[in-house]
Design a protein around this motif. Structure first.
Motif, PDB file in Angstrom:
ATOM      1  N   ASN A  86      -9.563 -82.719 -31.402  1.00 37.78           N
ATOM      2  CA  ASN A  86     -10.552 -82.447 -32.320  1.00 37.78           C
ATOM      3  C   ASN A  86     -11.020 -81.387 -32.849  1.00 37.78           C
ATOM      4  O   ASN A  86     -11.743 -81.070 -33.877  1.00 37.78           O
ATOM      5  CB  ASN A  86     -11.913 -83.177 -31.516  1.00 37.78           C
ATOM      6  N   ASN A  88     -11.556 -78.395 -31.335  1.00 38.52           N
ATOM      7  CA  ASN A  88     -12.204 -77.476 -30.567  1.00 38.52           C
ATOM      8  C   ASN A  88     -11.181 -76.485 -29.826  1.00 38.52           C
ATOM      9  O   ASN A  88     -10.502 -76.899 -29.618  1.00 38.52           O
ATOM     10  CB  ASN A  88     -13.099 -78.290 -29.612  1.00 38.52           C
ATOM     11  N   LYS A 100     -15.879 -73.580 -24.926  1.00 38.25           N
ATOM     12  CA  LYS A 100     -15.639 -74.332 -26.004  1.00 38.25           C
ATOM     13  C   LYS A 100     -16.410 -73.879 -27.361  1.00 38.25           C
ATOM     14  O   LYS A 100     -17.514 -73.864 -27.295  1.00 38.25           O
ATOM     15  CB  LYS A 100     -15.890 -76.022 -25.661  1.00 38.25           C
ATOM     16  N   ASP A 102     -16.725 -74.804 -31.231  1.00 45.17           N
ATOM     17  CA  ASP A 102     -16.605 -76.022 -31.975  1.00 45.17           C
ATOM     18  C   ASP A 102     -16.342 -75.621 -33.649  1.00 45.17           C
ATOM     19  O   ASP A 102     -16.513 -76.507 -34.517  1.00 45.17           O
ATOM     20  CB  ASP A 102     -17.856 -77.023 -31.972  1.00 45.17           C
TER      21      ASP A 102
END
Length: 333
Positions: A86, A88, A100, A102
Motif C-alpha cells: 500500500n 506505507n 508506520k 503513510d
C-alpha cells in the motif's frame, strides 16, 4: 587475496556515493531501502533517518528530507525498513518499537514493556500481505492488517534475536537468529536448522535466495553457506572470503553474491568447472581499504540497488557503491 583471483584493485572513486551530510556526519548508516518510486531511505545507528528523492530538481540536485520531527521515536536509530504493497514505510527502531509512515503521519506501535523488546531488526511482507517482524527477545509478530498474532517459545521458537527474514519462491518464511540457527515456516510447522542439520554457526545474520532457489546464509564465525534444500556448503576465509563474520548477503541480477563482512567486501562468482581445476567452480574477489573503501565494517540490512543499477552498502564512515551495469573486470596483479 582471493581464491584464484589474484589481488584485485578498484579506484577509490568507483566506490563513492554522495549523500547529504546530515546522514553521514553524525552516525553510521544502517538500513537502506529503495521504495517503489525509486527514492532511497537511509537509517542510522544512533540518529534519525532520511529520504533522498530519485528525481532531479529543476535547479539541479536531488531533494533530501531528514525526519527529525519525531525526536523521541527516531533519535536512537533504526534497524530495518520495509515498504508494503500500500506504499506505507515501516521502520524498525532501536528501542522505540515499530513505526508506520503513510506519507503524512507516523504511527508508533509498542510491544511488551521491556526496552530491549522494542528493537526490531527486520520486517517482512509475505505474498498474502501479512507484515512480519521480530522483536529483540525472539518473539515474532504477524500483522494481517487488522490484528496481531505473536509467536513465542511456547510455539517452538528459541527466544533468540531475529536478525533477518525471507520468503522464498516456494512461500516458505525463513527466520535467522542470533544464537539458535535458522527456522523455516511452511505455513503449518516450523523446521529447525542447527548444528544437527549441518548448520555449523548458531549466529545467522542475513539471508538471500539465488536464481536456482539456493538459500544463502551469512553467519557469525563460519562465513557464508549455501543450502540447496538438502546440504549446506560453506565458504569461509579458507575459501577466500574477506572475513568469517558476515552481516549482509545480496544476490544481484547476474546471480553474483555480494557479501559484507566485518573486514571488507567479498564478491562470489560461480563459474564452470575446468578440466585443469575440477571442483573449482567459483571465485572470490575481495575489497578493503586499499581498494578505496573508507570503512570496511559492513552493517546488517544495509545493502540496496538503486534505479540506475548501482549497488550500495552502509558502513561505519560512508556509503560505498558500484555500478552493476559495468562488467566486473578488476585489475589483477
Amino acid at each position: 587475496g582471493t581464491d584464484g583471483g589474484g589481488v584485485n584493485k578498484l579506484s577509490a572513486a568507483s566506490f563513492d556515493y554522495n549523500l547529504p551530510e546530515e546522514v553521514t556526519e553524525n552516525s553510521r548508516i544502517r538500513p537502506i531501502l529503495k521504495d517503489k518510486s525509486g527514492n532511497l531511505w537511509f537509517g542510522t545507528d544512533g540518529a534519525h533517518f532520511g529520504k533522498l528523492e530519485t528525481k532531479q530538481q529543476s535547479g539541479g540536485g536531488r531533494l533530501f528530507t531528514y525526519y527529525k520531527v519525531q525526536d523521541k521515536l527516531l533519535a536512537n536509530g533504526q534497524r530495518s525498513f520495509l515498504q508494503d504493497k500500500n506504499g506505507n514505510i515501516w521502520v524498525g527502531t532501536t528501542g522505540s518499537g515499530l513505526l508506520k509512515y503513510d506519507g503524512n503521519y507516523f504511527t508508533n506501535y509498542l510491544f511488551g514493556s521491556g526496552g530491549d523488546r522494542q528493537s526490531i531488526y527486520d520486517i517482512l511482507e509475505d505474498n498474502k500481505g501479512n507484515i512480519w517482524f521480530g522483536l529483540r527477545d525472539g518473539i515474532i509478530v504477524r500483522f494481517d492488517g487488522k490484528s496481531y498474532s505473536s509467536y513465542t517459545t511456547k510455539d517452538g521458537l528459541p527466544g533468540s534475536i531475529i536478525y533477518s527474514m525471507l520468503e522464498d519462491r516456494k512461500g516458505n518464511i525463513w527466520f535467522c537468529t542470533e544464537g539458535a540457527g535458522v527456522y523455516k515456516y511452511d505455513g503449518i510447522k516450523l523446521t529447525v536448522y542447527s548444528e544437527k542439520e549441518g548448520l555449523f554457526s548458531k549466529g545467522v545474520t542475513s539471508i538471500a535466495e539465488d536464481d536456482k532457489g539456493n538459500i544463502w546464509f551469512g553467519t557469525l564465525g563460519a562465513g557464508v553457506c549455501r543450502f540447496d534444500g538438502k546440504n549446506f556448503t560453506y565458504y569461509s576465509e579458507q575459501q577466500g572470503i574477506s572475513d568469517n563474520n558476515v552481516w549482509s548477503v545480496f544476490c544481484d541480477k547476474k546471480n553474483q553474491l555480494w557479501i559484507g563482512t566485518d573486514k571488507g567486501l567479498s564478491l562470489y562468482i560461480s563459474r564452470k568447472e575446468s578440466l585443469q581445476n575440477p571442483g573449482n567452480d567459483y571465485i572470490f574477489y575481495n575489497f578493503n581499504a586499499q581498494d578505496g573503501l573508507k570503512a570496511i565494517d559492513f552493517n546488517l540490512h544495509s545493502v540496496c540497488v538503486d534505479d540506475e543499477n548501482r549497488i550500495m552498502w552502509g558502513t561505519g564512515k560512508s556509503v560505498p557503491s558500484l555500478d552493476l551495469n559495468k562488467d566486473f573486470m578488476p585489475d589483477s596483479i
